[in-house]
Design a protein around this motif. Structure first.
Motif, PDB file in Angstrom:
ATOM      1  N   ARG A   1      -1.550   2.581 -11.068  1.00  0.00           N
ATOM      2  CA  ARG A   1      -0.784   2.678  -9.818  1.00  0.00           C
ATOM      3  C   ARG A   1       0.584   3.329 -10.031  1.00  0.00           C
ATOM      4  O   ARG A   1       1.116   3.980  -9.131  1.00  0.00           O
ATOM      5  CB  ARG A   1      -0.579   1.296  -9.208  1.00  0.00           C
ATOM      6  CG  ARG A   1      -1.862   0.571  -8.859  1.00  0.00           C
ATOM      7  CD  ARG A   1      -1.598  -0.728  -8.100  1.00  0.00           C
ATOM      8  NE  ARG A   1      -0.829  -1.682  -8.889  1.00  0.00           N
ATOM      9  CZ  ARG A   1       0.342  -2.175  -8.546  1.00  0.00           C
ATOM     10  NH1 ARG A   1       0.919  -1.792  -7.408  1.00  0.00           N
ATOM     11  NH2 ARG A   1       0.973  -3.050  -9.324  1.00  0.00           N
ATOM     12  N   PHE A   2       1.167   3.142 -11.186  1.00  0.00           N
ATOM     13  CA  PHE A   2       2.486   3.688 -11.500  1.00  0.00           C
ATOM     14  C   PHE A   2       2.340   4.822 -12.502  1.00  0.00           C
ATOM     15  O   PHE A   2       1.471   4.788 -13.377  1.00  0.00           O
ATOM     16  CB  PHE A   2       3.402   2.623 -12.105  1.00  0.00           C
ATOM     17  CG  PHE A   2       3.852   1.546 -11.163  1.00  0.00           C
ATOM     18  CD1 PHE A   2       3.273   1.359  -9.911  1.00  0.00           C
ATOM     19  CD2 PHE A   2       4.881   0.682 -11.538  1.00  0.00           C
ATOM     20  CE1 PHE A   2       3.683   0.366  -9.053  1.00  0.00           C
ATOM     21  CE2 PHE A   2       5.315  -0.323 -10.692  1.00  0.00           C
ATOM     22  CZ  PHE A   2       4.707  -0.483  -9.449  1.00  0.00           C
ATOM     23  N   THR A   3       3.219   5.808 -12.367  1.00  0.00           N
ATOM     24  CA  THR A   3       3.245   6.930 -13.296  1.00  0.00           C
ATOM     25  C   THR A   3       4.680   7.221 -13.701  1.00  0.00           C
ATOM     26  O   THR A   3       5.553   7.360 -12.844  1.00  0.00           O
ATOM     27  CB  THR A   3       2.642   8.197 -12.653  1.00  0.00           C
ATOM     28  OG1 THR A   3       1.303   7.934 -12.221  1.00  0.00           O
ATOM     29  CG2 THR A   3       2.635   9.346 -13.653  1.00  0.00           C
ATOM     30  N   ILE A   4       4.903   7.295 -15.004  1.00  0.00           N
ATOM     31  CA  ILE A   4       6.230   7.623 -15.509  1.00  0.00           C
ATOM     32  C   ILE A   4       6.219   9.067 -15.997  1.00  0.00           C
ATOM     33  O   ILE A   4       5.220   9.552 -16.545  1.00  0.00           O
ATOM     34  CB  ILE A   4       6.647   6.661 -16.650  1.00  0.00           C
ATOM     35  CG1 ILE A   4       8.129   6.806 -16.979  1.00  0.00           C
ATOM     36  CG2 ILE A   4       5.787   6.848 -17.893  1.00  0.00           C
ATOM     37  CD1 ILE A   4       8.652   5.713 -17.896  1.00  0.00           C
TER      38      ILE A   4
ATOM     39  N   GLY B   1       0.797  -1.221   0.000  1.00  0.00           N
ATOM     40  CA  GLY B   1       0.000   0.000   0.000  1.00  0.00           C
ATOM     41  C   GLY B   1       0.825   1.264   0.000  1.00  0.00           C
ATOM     42  O   GLY B   1       0.285   2.360  -0.199  1.00  0.00           O
ATOM     43  N   GLY B   2       2.110   1.140   0.222  1.00  0.00           N
ATOM     44  CA  GLY B   2       3.003   2.291   0.260  1.00  0.00           C
ATOM     45  C   GLY B   2       3.440   2.762  -1.115  1.00  0.00           C
ATOM     46  O   GLY B   2       3.012   2.223  -2.140  1.00  0.00           O
ATOM     47  N   SER B   3       4.295   3.781  -1.115  1.00  0.00           N
ATOM     48  CA  SER B   3       4.734   4.401  -2.361  1.00  0.00           C
ATOM     49  C   SER B   3       6.250   4.570  -2.385  1.00  0.00           C
ATOM     50  O   SER B   3       6.891   4.698  -1.329  1.00  0.00           O
ATOM     51  CB  SER B   3       4.091   5.782  -2.526  1.00  0.00           C
ATOM     52  OG  SER B   3       2.691   5.696  -2.570  1.00  0.00           O
ATOM     53  N   LEU B   4       6.774   4.586  -3.585  1.00  0.00           N
ATOM     54  CA  LEU B   4       8.188   4.887  -3.811  1.00  0.00           C
ATOM     55  C   LEU B   4       8.295   5.638  -5.122  1.00  0.00           C
ATOM     56  O   LEU B   4       7.464   5.454  -6.023  1.00  0.00           O
ATOM     57  CB  LEU B   4       9.024   3.612  -3.923  1.00  0.00           C
ATOM     58  CG  LEU B   4       9.410   2.850  -2.652  1.00  0.00           C
ATOM     59  CD1 LEU B   4      10.110   1.549  -3.031  1.00  0.00           C
ATOM     60  CD2 LEU B   4      10.276   3.698  -1.742  1.00  0.00           C
TER      61      LEU B   4
ATOM     62  N   MET C   1       5.563   5.081  -7.965  1.00  0.00           N
ATOM     63  CA  MET C   1       4.853   3.836  -7.715  1.00  0.00           C
ATOM     64  C   MET C   1       4.004   3.993  -6.464  1.00  0.00           C
ATOM     65  O   MET C   1       4.526   4.350  -5.394  1.00  0.00           O
ATOM     66  CB  MET C   1       5.844   2.687  -7.529  1.00  0.00           C
ATOM     67  CG  MET C   1       6.848   2.557  -8.676  1.00  0.00           C
ATOM     68  SD  MET C   1       7.913   1.109  -8.546  1.00  0.00           S
ATOM     69  CE  MET C   1       8.802   1.473  -7.046  1.00  0.00           C
ATOM     70  N   THR C   2       2.721   3.749  -6.597  1.00  0.00           N
ATOM     71  CA  THR C   2       1.812   3.858  -5.459  1.00  0.00           C
ATOM     72  C   THR C   2       1.067   2.548  -5.261  1.00  0.00           C
ATOM     73  O   THR C   2       1.051   1.685  -6.150  1.00  0.00           O
ATOM     74  CB  THR C   2       0.803   4.993  -5.674  1.00  0.00           C
ATOM     75  OG1 THR C   2      -0.005   4.693  -6.817  1.00  0.00           O
ATOM     76  CG2 THR C   2       1.503   6.319  -5.900  1.00  0.00           C
ATOM     77  N   ASN C   3       0.443   2.405  -4.097  1.00  0.00           N
ATOM     78  CA  ASN C   3      -0.308   1.204  -3.757  1.00  0.00           C
ATOM     79  C   ASN C   3       0.501  -0.054  -4.087  1.00  0.00           C
ATOM     80  O   ASN C   3       0.001  -0.972  -4.745  1.00  0.00           O
ATOM     81  CB  ASN C   3      -1.647   1.187  -4.493  1.00  0.00           C
ATOM     82  CG  ASN C   3      -2.582   0.110  -3.992  1.00  0.00           C
ATOM     83  OD1 ASN C   3      -2.425  -0.413  -2.889  1.00  0.00           O
ATOM     84  ND2 ASN C   3      -3.561  -0.247  -4.815  1.00  0.00           N
ATOM     85  N   LEU C   4       1.711  -0.079  -3.614  1.00  0.00           N
ATOM     86  CA  LEU C   4       2.611  -1.187  -3.944  1.00  0.00           C
ATOM     87  C   LEU C   4       2.133  -2.497  -3.347  1.00  0.00           C
ATOM     88  O   LEU C   4       1.583  -2.539  -2.238  1.00  0.00           O
ATOM     89  CB  LEU C   4       4.025  -0.863  -3.471  1.00  0.00           C
ATOM     90  CG  LEU C   4       4.774   0.115  -4.389  1.00  0.00           C
ATOM     91  CD1 LEU C   4       5.935   0.768  -3.665  1.00  0.00           C
ATOM     92  CD2 LEU C   4       5.250  -0.604  -5.634  1.00  0.00           C
TER      93      LEU C   4
END
Length: 129
Positions: free
Chosen positions: A67-70, A15-18, A83-86
């Motif tokens: 969930r991911f954005t480039i 649920g975390g992000s990086l 990266m979100t909601n990992l």
């Protein structure tokens, strides 16, 4: 010396992000399309996302869509992968690669489209299950 430097990996709870960074050293990344790839332990490398050199085209693997954005910052010579909601399935070593294509609207998540010398070393993302 031309190289890609990745960073931003680490341990994150589900649920975390990086945010991963792919920085070009020794050459302008502006003219290159960039792809992000990941490889889980014992698994094969898979394409996660890519962005065209002009930034207009962004593609994502189905497993990370939404969930991911480039994105890319031309002033900093960097491409980011937010990266979100990992999830546990997102864990692995993430690498970026760059390729020069004349078509500035195109990008690819096929690892075979990048030369062997066009890759970063990889940054580890750990998401415990």
């Amino acid at each position: 010396q031309y190289q890609l430097l990745d960073s931003g990996g680490g341990l994150v709870q589900p649920g975390g992000s990086l945010r991963l960074s792919c920085e070009a050293s020794g050459f302008p990344l502006d003219d290159y399309l960039v792809g992000w790839f990941r490889q889980a332990p014992g698994g094969e490398r898979e394409g996660v996302s890519c962005i065209s050199s002009n930034g207009r085209t962004k593609n994502y693997a189905a497993s990370v869509l939404g969930r991911f954005t480039i994105d890319r910052d031309y002033s900093k010579n960097v491409v980011y992968l937010q990266m979100t909601n990992l999830k546990a399935d997102d864990a692995g070593t993430y690498s970026c690669a760059a390729a020069y294509w004349r078509n500035r609207d195109a990008c690819t998540m096929s690892s075979g489209s990048y030369g062997r010398s066009d890759w970063s070393k990889g940054t580890l993302v750990t998401v415990p299950s």
